[in-house]
Design an enzyme around this catalytic site. Structure first.
Site, PDB file in Angstrom:
ATOM      1  N   ASP A  20       9.293  -1.427  12.301  1.00 13.40           N
ATOM      2  CA  ASP A  20       9.505  -0.272  13.179  1.00 13.40           C
ATOM      3  C   ASP A  20       9.845  -0.815  14.568  1.00 13.40           C
ATOM      4  O   ASP A  20       8.970  -1.227  15.325  1.00 13.40           O
ATOM      5  CB  ASP A  20       8.229   0.586  13.210  1.00 13.40           C
ATOM      6  CG  ASP A  20       8.329   1.716  14.235  1.00 13.40           C
ATOM      7  OD1 ASP A  20       9.339   1.798  14.963  1.00 13.40           O
ATOM      8  OD2 ASP A  20       7.372   2.513  14.323  1.00 13.40           O
ATOM      9  N   GLU A  21      11.152  -0.816  14.872  1.00 17.72           N
ATOM     10  CA  GLU A  21      11.622  -1.357  16.154  1.00 17.72           C
ATOM     11  C   GLU A  21      12.079  -0.235  17.069  1.00 17.72           C
ATOM     12  O   GLU A  21      12.980  -0.424  17.899  1.00 17.72           O
ATOM     13  CB  GLU A  21      12.747  -2.368  15.895  1.00 17.72           C
ATOM     14  CG  GLU A  21      12.362  -3.393  14.842  1.00 17.72           C
ATOM     15  CD  GLU A  21      12.969  -4.753  15.040  1.00 17.72           C
ATOM     16  OE1 GLU A  21      13.829  -4.912  15.913  1.00 17.72           O
ATOM     17  OE2 GLU A  21      12.551  -5.676  14.315  1.00 17.72           O
ATOM     18  N   VAL A  22      11.469   0.919  16.898  1.00 19.43           N
ATOM     19  CA  VAL A  22      11.895   2.088  17.673  1.00 19.43           C
ATOM     20  C   VAL A  22      11.781   1.806  19.170  1.00 19.43           C
ATOM     21  O   VAL A  22      12.685   2.119  19.941  1.00 19.43           O
ATOM     22  CB  VAL A  22      11.075   3.328  17.253  1.00 19.43           C
ATOM     23  CG1 VAL A  22      11.287   4.481  18.219  1.00 19.43           C
ATOM     24  CG2 VAL A  22      11.455   3.739  15.832  1.00 19.43           C
ATOM     25  N   LYS A  23      10.686   1.165  19.586  1.00 19.32           N
ATOM     26  CA  LYS A  23      10.570   0.913  21.024  1.00 19.32           C
ATOM     27  C   LYS A  23      11.077  -0.465  21.443  1.00 19.32           C
ATOM     28  O   LYS A  23      11.710  -0.597  22.479  1.00 19.32           O
ATOM     29  CB  LYS A  23       9.138   1.099  21.516  1.00 19.32           C
ATOM     30  CG  LYS A  23       9.097   1.199  23.042  1.00 19.32           C
ATOM     31  CD  LYS A  23       7.730   1.259  23.624  1.00 19.32           C
ATOM     32  CE  LYS A  23       7.187   2.661  23.639  1.00 19.32           C
ATOM     33  NZ  LYS A  23       5.816   2.697  24.178  1.00 19.32           N
ATOM     34  N   TYR A  46       1.616   3.036  16.654  1.00 20.09           N
ATOM     35  CA  TYR A  46       2.165   4.379  16.868  1.00 20.09           C
ATOM     36  C   TYR A  46       3.506   4.434  16.142  1.00 20.09           C
ATOM     37  O   TYR A  46       4.454   3.762  16.525  1.00 20.09           O
ATOM     38  CB  TYR A  46       2.362   4.653  18.356  1.00 20.09           C
ATOM     39  CG  TYR A  46       2.810   6.066  18.657  1.00 20.09           C
ATOM     40  CD1 TYR A  46       1.895   7.029  19.083  1.00 20.09           C
ATOM     41  CD2 TYR A  46       4.138   6.446  18.497  1.00 20.09           C
ATOM     42  CE1 TYR A  46       2.306   8.330  19.339  1.00 20.09           C
ATOM     43  CE2 TYR A  46       4.548   7.750  18.755  1.00 20.09           C
ATOM     44  CZ  TYR A  46       3.626   8.682  19.175  1.00 20.09           C
ATOM     45  OH  TYR A  46       4.028   9.977  19.426  1.00 20.09           O
ATOM     46  N   THR A  87      19.427  19.644  10.265  1.00 25.58           N
ATOM     47  CA  THR A  87      20.809  20.090  10.429  1.00 25.58           C
ATOM     48  C   THR A  87      21.668  19.161  11.287  1.00 25.58           C
ATOM     49  O   THR A  87      22.778  18.818  10.911  1.00 25.58           O
ATOM     50  CB  THR A  87      20.827  21.500  11.059  1.00 25.58           C
ATOM     51  OG1 THR A  87      19.984  22.332  10.265  1.00 25.58           O
ATOM     52  CG2 THR A  87      22.228  22.076  11.098  1.00 25.58           C
ATOM     53  N   SER A  93      10.241   9.197  15.037  1.00 25.62           N
ATOM     54  CA  SER A  93       9.289   9.888  14.162  1.00 25.62           C
ATOM     55  C   SER A  93       9.944  10.292  12.847  1.00 25.62           C
ATOM     56  O   SER A  93       9.410  10.043  11.764  1.00 25.62           O
ATOM     57  CB  SER A  93       8.753  11.155  14.848  1.00 25.62           C
ATOM     58  OG  SER A  93       8.213  10.844  16.100  1.00 25.62           O
TER      59      SER A  93
HETATM   60  C1  LIG Z   1       7.057   1.956  17.612  1.00 29.86           C
HETATM   61  C2  LIG Z   1       7.359   3.411  17.685  1.00 29.86           C
HETATM   62  N1  LIG Z   1       7.727   4.048  16.572  1.00 29.86           N
HETATM   63  C3  LIG Z   1       8.031   5.359  16.573  1.00 29.86           C
HETATM   64  C4  LIG Z   1       7.938   6.103  17.730  1.00 29.86           C
HETATM   65  C5  LIG Z   1       8.279   7.550  17.728  1.00 29.86           C
HETATM   66  O1  LIG Z   1       9.494   7.736  18.342  1.00 29.86           O
HETATM   67  P1  LIG Z   1       9.932   9.185  18.888  1.00 29.86           P
HETATM   68  O2  LIG Z   1       8.910   9.596  19.878  1.00 29.86           O
HETATM   69  O3  LIG Z   1      11.274   8.956  19.440  1.00 29.86           O
HETATM   70  O4  LIG Z   1       9.962  10.082  17.707  1.00 29.86           O
HETATM   71  C6  LIG Z   1       7.531   5.471  18.914  1.00 29.86           C
HETATM   72  C7  LIG Z   1       7.388   6.245  20.167  1.00 29.86           C
HETATM   73  O5  LIG Z   1       6.809   5.822  21.123  1.00 29.86           O
HETATM   74  C8  LIG Z   1       7.249   4.095  18.897  1.00 29.86           C
HETATM   75  O6  LIG Z   1       6.867   3.448  20.007  1.00 29.86           O
END
Ligand SMILES: Cc1ncc(COP(=O)(O)O)c(C=O)c1O
Length: 437
Positions: free
Chosen positions: A237-240, A146, A294, A120
């Site tokens: 966005d490759e967070v997941k 998301y 921080t 996020s």
């Molecule tokens: C593609 C993607 N981006 C961003 C996020 C947000 O990550 P976080 O919950 O670690 O902040 C997610 C969470 O599911 C996600 O799947």
């Protein structure tokens, strides 16, 4: 002789104890799972059961639980702790991690790395810096996407759970399902109507919380062409689904594209909170004191992330994700062929989704069917949750080092859970208490 006072009170479960102290605000619960420990791709419930983990805490536990490489990296970073932040001092683990990410990152994005805590904050920072530096306020993204749970990341997300904070500068385009053409027309129209307005196009290479959706062939290449022709930064966005989950290090590599900015989180820290934005120097170094919290860049989480990257290489986890993922998908497709409740199995590597449909259980919505199936699977020994704009897609994102045997055991449990729910063989009292999403 036993008296009534000798009878021990029933032991309170962790779940009950939690309810008396912990707020529900962050809860996304599907069944009464309380965890007391974990090893590899398994979790130990507070009832002593060993459960197979098909979620890895939504993909965060990329090396499974209690991996020795993360334990020793964290231990070393804490033994002689180089502060707790990179805001006002440099530290070696953060620098090493940034160097590794630049070496491994897409050439276009190779410039500088920003470190944060979560997907996020990383997405929020990306959208803010793009706007500030390019002077273009508009963001393009997909319906169902998301990108985070903070106001700034919800502002450009298209998932139904995030409507409250949407920005007036966000243009959502439909996710392409079978054909790319109609979505490309919407994108072309949006850009033509507002030239020089859009600074970034956020994509998820596989739209996970939207339902594990994989775009049709050639679609992202067409999006990338439009971005490059119009001075719009392509943000992956490759967070997941990044960091090895699809069998290659970066998920965009599956689609013949190269983003301008890469956003990582979850699995990067292997269970510790750390995220990263990798982008060109002109963007990432335009200004200082712009986006910080921080504990950003703290050496402990940075050391854990570097250990994750090294372990993926040393233990050949890209190959494991691709091989086990392939077998999982094959077995699930075989199951789909004999189980009419399954509409589709999709995904790449260890980022898989099973879409359920409601024809199988008249009078019950697909969402409710899915809620019952994951609840029953939990009773049978599997941790797996659901996603999707209609909440009817079982999401499979296990640790990258899950074994073939564990994966197949998970499929057996899913098969049995679906069969029992559809045939109404079992009384599923209790699942209604869990809201899911
Ligand atoms: C593609 C993607 N981006 C961003 C996020 C947000 O990550 P976080 O919950 O670690 O902040 C997610 C969470 O599911 C996600 O799947």
């Amino acid at each position: 002789m036993a008296t009534t006072t000798d009878v021990a009170a029933p032991k309170e479960t962790l779940y009950e104890r939690e309810a008396r102290s912990v707020s529900k605000l962050a809860h996304l619960r599907f069944f009464p799972l309380a965890v007391t420990g974990g090893k590899g791709a398994t979790l130990r419930g507070d009832d002593g059961r060993i459960l197979i983990d098909f979620s890895a805490s939504w993909g965060a536990a990329s090396l499974g639980h209690s991996h020795p490489a993360i334990r020793s990296a964290v231990d070393a970073a804490l033994r002689d702790q180089a502060g707790a932040s990179y805001l006002s001092s440099a530290n070696l683990p953060a620098i090493e991690l940034a160097e590794m990410l630049l070496d491994l990152g897409p050439a276009r994005a190779t410039g500088r790395v920003w470190l944060g805590h979560s997907g996020s904050d990383a997405n929020e920072t990306t959208s803010r810096v793009v706007r500030a530096v390019t002077g273009r306020p508009g963001i393009l993204a997909f319906e169902g996407a998301y990108h985070g749970g903070t106001s700034g990341s919800m502002a450009f997300s298209g998932h139904p759970s995030q409507q409250e904070a949407r920005s007036q500068h966000l243009t959502l385009v439909p996710y392409p399902t079978s054909s790319a053409e109609s979505t490309l027309r919407v994108i072309d129209d949006a850009i033509a109507r507002k030239p020089d307005y859009f600074g970034a196009f956020f994509i998820e290479p596989i739209q996970s919380d939207g339902g594990m959706l994989v775009p049709p062939p050639g679609f992202f290449e067409a999006v990338q062409r439009r971005c490059r022709d119009n001075g719009i930064l392509l943000v992956s966005d490759e967070v997941k689904v990044g960091i090895g989950r699809t069998g290659v290090l970066h998920a965009f590599q599956n689609f013949g594209i190269e983003p301008d900015v890469l956003v990582l989180g979850k699995g990067l820290g292997g269970g510790l909170p750390i995220s990263a934005v990798i982008g060109p120097e002109w963007l990432m170094n335009d200004r200082a004191g712009f986006s910080f919290q921080t504990l950003h860049g703290n050496p402990v989480c940075a050391a854990a992330a570097a250990a994750v990257l090294r372990t993926i290489d040393r233990e050949k986890l890209l190959s494991n994700a691709s091989k086990v993922g392939y077998c999982l998908k094959e077995s699930l497709n075989e199951l789909a062929a004999r189980q009419p409740a399954i509409a589709e199995v999709r995904g790449v590597g260890l980022a898989l989704g099973i879409e359920l449909r409601n024809e199988a259980l008249p009078g019950v919505t697909a969402r409710e069917l899915t809620a019952r199936v994951v609840y029953r699977a939990f009773q049978l020994g599997l941790v797996v949750y659901y996603v999707g704009v209609n909440s009817n897609v079982i999401e499979i994102t296990p640790p990258l080092n899950i074994s073939h045997e564990e994966a197949m055991r998970g499929v057996e449990i899913i098969e049995r859970a679906i069969e029992e729910v559809v045939s109404r063989e079992i009384d599923l009292d209790g699942y209604q208490q869990f809201d899911g999403w």
